[in-house]
Design an enzyme around this catalytic site. Structure first.
Site, PDB file in Angstrom:
ATOM      1  CD  GLU A 168      23.560 -43.773   8.490  1.00  0.00           C
ATOM      2  OE1 GLU A 168      23.874 -42.592   8.322  1.00  0.00           O
ATOM      3  OE2 GLU A 168      23.667 -44.355   9.582  1.00  0.00           O
ATOM      4  CB  SER A 203      31.152 -31.499  -4.424  1.00  0.00           C
ATOM      5  OG  SER A 203      30.780 -32.544  -3.561  1.00  0.00           O
ATOM      6  CB  SER A 246      16.562 -38.067  -2.118  1.00  0.00           C
ATOM      7  OG  SER A 246      17.564 -39.030  -2.368  1.00  0.00           O
ATOM      8  CE  LYS A 287      21.168 -31.750  -0.230  1.00  0.00           C
ATOM      9  NZ  LYS A 287      21.370 -33.078  -0.844  1.00  0.00           N
ATOM     10  N   GLY A 311      28.814 -45.787   5.739  1.00  0.00           N
ATOM     11  CA  GLY A 311      28.811 -44.564   6.548  1.00  0.00           C
ATOM     12  C   GLY A 311      27.607 -44.558   7.462  1.00  0.00           C
ATOM     13  CG  ASP A 333      27.375 -40.557  10.028  1.00  0.00           C
ATOM     14  OD1 ASP A 333      27.318 -41.120   8.915  1.00  0.00           O
ATOM     15  OD2 ASP A 333      26.902 -39.432  10.244  1.00  0.00           O
TER      16      ASP A 333
HETATM   17  C1  PLP Z   1      21.635 -34.218  -0.229  1.00  0.00           C
HETATM   18  C2  PLP Z   1      21.007 -35.482  -0.677  1.00  0.00           C
HETATM   19  C3  PLP Z   1      20.611 -36.479   0.252  1.00  0.00           C
HETATM   20  C4  PLP Z   1      20.849 -36.354   1.735  1.00  0.00           C
HETATM   21  O1  PLP Z   1      20.177 -35.252   2.288  1.00  0.00           O
HETATM   22  P1  PLP Z   1      20.552 -34.696   3.735  1.00  0.00           P
HETATM   23  O2  PLP Z   1      19.634 -33.570   3.958  1.00  0.00           O
HETATM   24  O3  PLP Z   1      22.004 -34.298   3.700  1.00  0.00           O
HETATM   25  O4  PLP Z   1      20.369 -35.838   4.686  1.00  0.00           O
HETATM   26  C5  PLP Z   1      19.979 -37.601  -0.236  1.00  0.00           C
HETATM   27  N1  PLP Z   1      19.762 -37.775  -1.562  1.00  0.00           N
HETATM   28  C6  PLP Z   1      20.137 -36.860  -2.479  1.00  0.00           C
HETATM   29  C7  PLP Z   1      19.865 -37.124  -3.896  1.00  0.00           C
HETATM   30  C8  PLP Z   1      20.772 -35.683  -2.061  1.00  0.00           C
HETATM   31  O5  PLP Z   1      21.144 -34.765  -2.980  1.00  0.00           O
END
Ligand code: PLP
Length: 320
Positions: free
Chosen positions: A205, A79, A305, A54, A209, A211
């Protein structure tokens, strides 16, 4: 409808944010390859600054503020990892950051956000609307609102993760990307399809969820209640106005995995790869471990991620 971002935005983002982020390593596990019969490349965003991808989108957004915006600062509602990313990016750029968080958010997350210099505004998630609070603060205090996923600059920033991965490893048959609101998936799919048109891009996902999967199949954004899953980074209720059209155009399919499969993936990564990954970060790995995927002989890229999980919670999950 015209898409909000183009591949050139990802190229520009990569240049723009380079000095502010880590170029994360690509991990490889012979044991994992043997387990699923494929060659797998893990992009380790769990080792990224503040522990998740992020920071890429946050930096790309804040670095495009004009002088006035920089002087006034940024506000967001989150959060999770986006809160910490905005707080850290703002601190690096000498900006004020206001973060709207639910008052029952894990203390460790509130503290981490404050630790990066963010001003935390707490709200009651049962009676108040975080987006409305964010918009009100933006208006009253002249702050610029940067939401967690539905913003072109955020999406382009997140796409640099896939671009880096492909530049390092070359041809891929598949790319697996965790999916919440779709900032990461939209950016990564756009990067992948430009660099490797033959690569099959799959969003992943939690099955509680789904969606995103239903949205892709039905052709319009499906809204759901906050899903009950250990993948807290993917507890989003809907895809975004900006992310959905990009996902529709560039993503081949969206698959789901169970919490039990996420824990099995976390356990594998901890025991065999010596790597701490948060539940949401394991979505792509858990999908690759599903026998039905049949990845034999393929080259597979997986975005890990993030790695932000309370260590007690991590231990608890592995022992369950
Ligand atoms: C935010 C996040 C996601 C999902 O990312 P999006 O851009 O909302 O699809 C996946 N893994 C981690 C660790 C995240 O912090």
């Amino acid at each position: 409808m015209a898409l909000s971002i183009s591949y050139e935005d990802i190229v520009a983002a990569q240049q723009r944010i380079q000095a502010f982020i880590h170029q994360t390593p690509v991990l490889h596990s012979t044991t994992f390859d043997e387990l699923i019969g494929a060659e797998v490349f893990f992009k380790a965003e769990n080792t990224q600054r503040m522990g998740a991808f992020k920071i890429r989108g946050a930096c790309n957004a804040l670095l495009q503020f004009d002088e006035q915006q920089k002087k006034q600062g940024v506000v967001t509602f989150s959060s999770g990892n986006h809160a910490q990313a905005i707080a850290l990016a703002a601190r690096e750029l000498g900006m004020r950051a206001v973060i709207v968080m639910p008052e029952d958010a894990p203390k460790i997350k509130i503290e981490a956000t404050r630790g990066y210099g963010g001003e935390v505004v707490l709200y009651d998630r049962y009676t108040e609307d975080r987006e409305a609070i964010g918009r009100r603060l933006a208006q009253e205090q002249g702050l610029s609102l940067i939401p967690p996923y539905d913003h072109p600059h955020v999406m382009a920033g997140q796409g640099t993760a896939a671009k880096e991965l492909i530049e390092e490893v070359g041809k891929l048959d598949y790319l697996f990307v965790p999916l919440g609101g779709g900032g990461l998936l939209s950016g990564c799919a756009l990067a992948a399809k430009n660099l490797l048109p033959q690569c099959t891009v799959i969003g992943v996902e939690p099955d509680a969820g789904n969606d995103g999967q239903r949205s892709l199949l039905s052709g319009s954004i499906v809204h759901i209640d906050t899903p009950k899953t250990i993948a807290d980074g993917a507890q989003t209720q809907h895809l975004g106005q900006h992310t959905f059209p990009v996902i529709q155009k560039y993503v081949d399919a969206i698959h789901t995995v169970s919490d039990r499969e996420l824990v099995a993936a976390m356990r594998f990564c901890a025991s065999r790869m010596k790597t701490v990954i948060e539940p949401t970060g394991c979505l792509g790995i858990a999908l690759a471990m599903q026998p039905a995927m049949n990845l034999k002989g393929k080259r597979v890229g997986i975005i890990i991620s993030g790695g932000n999980v309370d260590i007690q919670r991590f231990a608890q999950l592995l022992l369950e």
